[in-house]
Write a protein that holds these residues in place. Sequence first.
Motif, PDB file in Angstrom:
ATOM      1  N   LYS A   1       6.522  13.406   3.156  1.00 49.80           N
ATOM      2  CA  LYS A   1       5.981  14.407   2.235  1.00 49.80           C
ATOM      3  C   LYS A   1       4.626  13.542   1.236  1.00 49.80           C
ATOM      4  N   ARG A   2       5.301  12.429   0.735  1.00 49.87           N
ATOM      5  CA  ARG A   2       4.356  11.378   0.002  1.00 49.87           C
ATOM      6  C   ARG A   2       3.783  10.421   1.039  1.00 49.87           C
ATOM      7  N   LEU A   3       2.630  10.449   1.406  1.00 47.64           N
ATOM      8  CA  LEU A   3       2.357   9.428   2.213  1.00 47.64           C
ATOM      9  C   LEU A   3       2.006   8.060   1.508  1.00 47.64           C
ATOM     10  N   ASP A   4       2.376   7.095   1.878  1.00 48.64           N
ATOM     11  CA  ASP A   4       2.317   5.745   1.249  1.00 48.64           C
ATOM     12  C   ASP A   4       1.698   4.604   2.395  1.00 48.64           C
ATOM     13  N   ALA A   5       0.819   5.060   3.357  1.00 51.76           N
ATOM     14  CA  ALA A   5       0.537   4.052   4.393  1.00 51.76           C
ATOM     15  C   ALA A   5      -0.446   3.093   3.739  1.00 51.76           C
ATOM     16  N   SER A   6      -0.113   1.720   4.248  1.00 55.73           N
ATOM     17  CA  SER A   6      -0.996   0.852   3.793  1.00 55.73           C
ATOM     18  C   SER A   6      -1.430   0.024   4.979  1.00 55.73           C
ATOM     19  N   VAL A   7      -2.279  -0.837   4.854  1.00 56.13           N
ATOM     20  CA  VAL A   7      -2.870  -1.701   5.933  1.00 56.13           C
ATOM     21  C   VAL A   7      -2.799  -3.156   5.604  1.00 56.13           C
ATOM     22  N   SER A   8      -2.564  -3.615   6.748  1.00 54.00           N
ATOM     23  CA  SER A   8      -2.158  -5.333   6.447  1.00 54.00           C
ATOM     24  C   SER A   8      -3.251  -6.155   7.281  1.00 54.00           C
ATOM     25  N   PRO A   9      -3.838  -6.888   6.695  1.00 53.26           N
ATOM     26  CA  PRO A   9      -5.127  -7.673   7.339  1.00 53.26           C
ATOM     27  C   PRO A   9      -4.199  -8.715   8.411  1.00 53.26           C
ATOM     28  N   LEU A  10      -2.781  -9.194   7.834  1.00 56.45           N
ATOM     29  CA  LEU A  10      -2.361 -10.107   8.558  1.00 56.45           C
ATOM     30  C   LEU A  10      -1.849  -9.758   9.975  1.00 56.45           C
ATOM     31  N   GLY A  11      -2.129 -10.767  11.136  1.00 61.65           N
ATOM     32  CA  GLY A  11      -1.981 -10.290  12.365  1.00 61.65           C
ATOM     33  C   GLY A  11      -2.911  -9.438  12.891  1.00 61.65           C
ATOM     34  N   ASN A  12      -3.977  -9.227  12.070  1.00 64.43           N
ATOM     35  CA  ASN A  12      -5.147  -8.156  12.286  1.00 64.43           C
ATOM     36  C   ASN A  12      -6.385  -8.847  12.367  1.00 64.43           C
ATOM     37  N   PRO A  13      -6.807  -9.766  13.223  1.00 71.94           N
ATOM     38  CA  PRO A  13      -8.031 -10.805  13.055  1.00 71.94           C
ATOM     39  C   PRO A  13      -9.258  -9.812  13.252  1.00 71.94           C
ATOM     40  N   ALA A  14      -9.044  -8.876  13.909  1.00 63.65           N
ATOM     41  CA  ALA A  14     -10.404  -7.982  14.169  1.00 63.65           C
ATOM     42  C   ALA A  14     -10.838  -7.136  12.890  1.00 63.65           C
ATOM     43  N   MET A  15     -10.049  -7.220  11.965  1.00 56.81           N
ATOM     44  CA  MET A  15     -10.147  -6.203  10.827  1.00 56.81           C
ATOM     45  C   MET A  15     -11.261  -6.945   9.888  1.00 56.81           C
TER      46      MET A  15
ATOM     47  N   ILE B   1      -4.287 -17.572   2.707  1.00 58.47           N
ATOM     48  CA  ILE B   1      -4.581 -16.614   1.562  1.00 58.47           C
ATOM     49  C   ILE B   1      -3.821 -15.387   1.649  1.00 58.47           C
ATOM     50  N   MET B   2      -4.064 -14.703   2.881  1.00 60.53           N
ATOM     51  CA  MET B   2      -3.729 -13.199   3.114  1.00 60.53           C
ATOM     52  C   MET B   2      -2.073 -13.314   2.765  1.00 60.53           C
ATOM     53  N   SER B   3      -1.426 -14.250   3.242  1.00 57.17           N
ATOM     54  CA  SER B   3       0.027 -13.999   3.361  1.00 57.17           C
ATOM     55  C   SER B   3       0.656 -14.723   2.041  1.00 57.17           C
ATOM     56  N   ASN B   4       0.003 -15.561   1.412  1.00 61.02           N
ATOM     57  CA  ASN B   4       0.398 -15.967   0.262  1.00 61.02           C
ATOM     58  C   ASN B   4       0.061 -15.468  -1.187  1.00 61.02           C
ATOM     59  N   VAL B   5      -1.085 -14.726  -1.239  1.00 61.93           N
ATOM     60  CA  VAL B   5      -1.366 -14.057  -2.383  1.00 61.93           C
ATOM     61  C   VAL B   5      -0.903 -12.947  -2.794  1.00 61.93           C
ATOM     62  N   PRO B   6      -0.125 -12.645  -3.929  1.00 65.38           N
ATOM     63  CA  PRO B   6       0.520 -11.518  -4.317  1.00 65.38           C
ATOM     64  C   PRO B   6      -0.376 -10.398  -4.368  1.00 65.38           C
ATOM     65  N   GLY B   7      -0.093  -9.385  -3.787  1.00 60.57           N
ATOM     66  CA  GLY B   7      -1.007  -7.925  -3.951  1.00 60.57           C
ATOM     67  C   GLY B   7      -2.221  -8.078  -3.217  1.00 60.57           C
ATOM     68  N   PHE B   8      -2.152  -8.843  -1.935  1.00 62.24           N
ATOM     69  CA  PHE B   8      -3.612  -8.793  -1.000  1.00 62.24           C
ATOM     70  C   PHE B   8      -3.521  -7.377  -0.151  1.00 62.24           C
ATOM     71  N   GLN B   9      -2.235  -7.526   0.308  1.00 64.87           N
ATOM     72  CA  GLN B   9      -2.081  -6.237   1.047  1.00 64.87           C
ATOM     73  C   GLN B   9      -2.533  -4.833   0.339  1.00 64.87           C
ATOM     74  N   GLN B  10      -2.011  -4.777  -0.993  1.00 69.36           N
ATOM     75  CA  GLN B  10      -2.335  -3.446  -1.802  1.00 69.36           C
ATOM     76  C   GLN B  10      -3.805  -3.478  -2.100  1.00 69.36           C
ATOM     77  N   MET B  11      -4.475  -4.692  -2.506  1.00 71.87           N
ATOM     78  CA  MET B  11      -5.811  -4.915  -2.391  1.00 71.87           C
ATOM     79  C   MET B  11      -6.743  -4.415  -1.231  1.00 71.87           C
ATOM     80  N   ALA B  12      -6.142  -5.127   0.136  1.00 71.91           N
ATOM     81  CA  ALA B  12      -6.644  -4.419   1.172  1.00 71.91           C
ATOM     82  C   ALA B  12      -6.645  -3.097   1.490  1.00 71.91           C
ATOM     83  N   THR B  13      -5.636  -2.543   1.114  1.00 74.79           N
ATOM     84  CA  THR B  13      -5.322  -0.863   1.419  1.00 74.79           C
ATOM     85  C   THR B  13      -6.319  -0.205   0.693  1.00 74.79           C
TER      86      THR B  13
END
Lengths: 170, 77
Positions: free
Chosen positions: A53-67, A87-99
């Motif tokens: 019901k509540r979508l919360d899909a996010s995107v991860s740049p990790l393992g996605n070098p073409a992004m 940096i992508m894997s160690n900076v807290p909140g990077f995935q949320q920012m990318a999303t």
Amino acid sequence: MSDQNGRRRLAIIASKGTLDWAYPPFILATAAGAMNWEVAIFFTFYGLPLLKKRLDASVSPLGNPAMPMKMPFGPLEKIELPVPNLIMSNVPGFQQMATALMKKTFKKKGVATIEELRHMAVEMDVRLIGCQMTMDVFGFKREDFIDEAEIGGAATFLEFAADANVSLFI
Amino acid sequence: MEWVVSRRLDCRWMYTPLAVVHLHFTLRELHPGEVVELLINNEESYADVHSWSRMTGNSILQERRKESHMSILVQKT
């Protein structure tokens, strides 16, 4: 092949639930629906949360070098920003920012949201089949999903896909 | 030839598949023979509308390229 009414059929398996991979099944399903095709999407494994019901899909740049890593606005808009994996894997909140940046880019470019596309698919009577086994394995409940979703198994989907003109695994 | 337009559909700044999806929903509300004017401004939507027309049998009556966009008249069959 077509159904009893002479309509073409599209059968899609959606197995990924990240924001970027959520788009292809819904874009193709709604495009086919607009052409009066009969469409079913089987949501399995990590694709199943796309029926929540509540979508919360996010995107991860990790393992996605073409992004492409670009800002959706401002002076850096057209510049590719190479960000090391470290940096992508160690900076807290990077995935949320990318999303958040990807959502902003999509909005700015006039791309529909996943929620909008899913609503359109429902309006077109696209069959949204949630995988029962995935539900049980990951502990989802029926009430976690939108009312329009039907719950079924592989045979439910294959019965539909057996007469499909186009079958896609995403 | 001039056509009587029943609806105008502004799909400028929209990407695939929104132009054909909105066309589909709009045509559902119209009667056969009625005409929709569709406004788009990208080549992707242009190609989509032509494919959609071939697949559904709805006719493209007229196309007009303007400076910033394109106007396409679509008739429900």
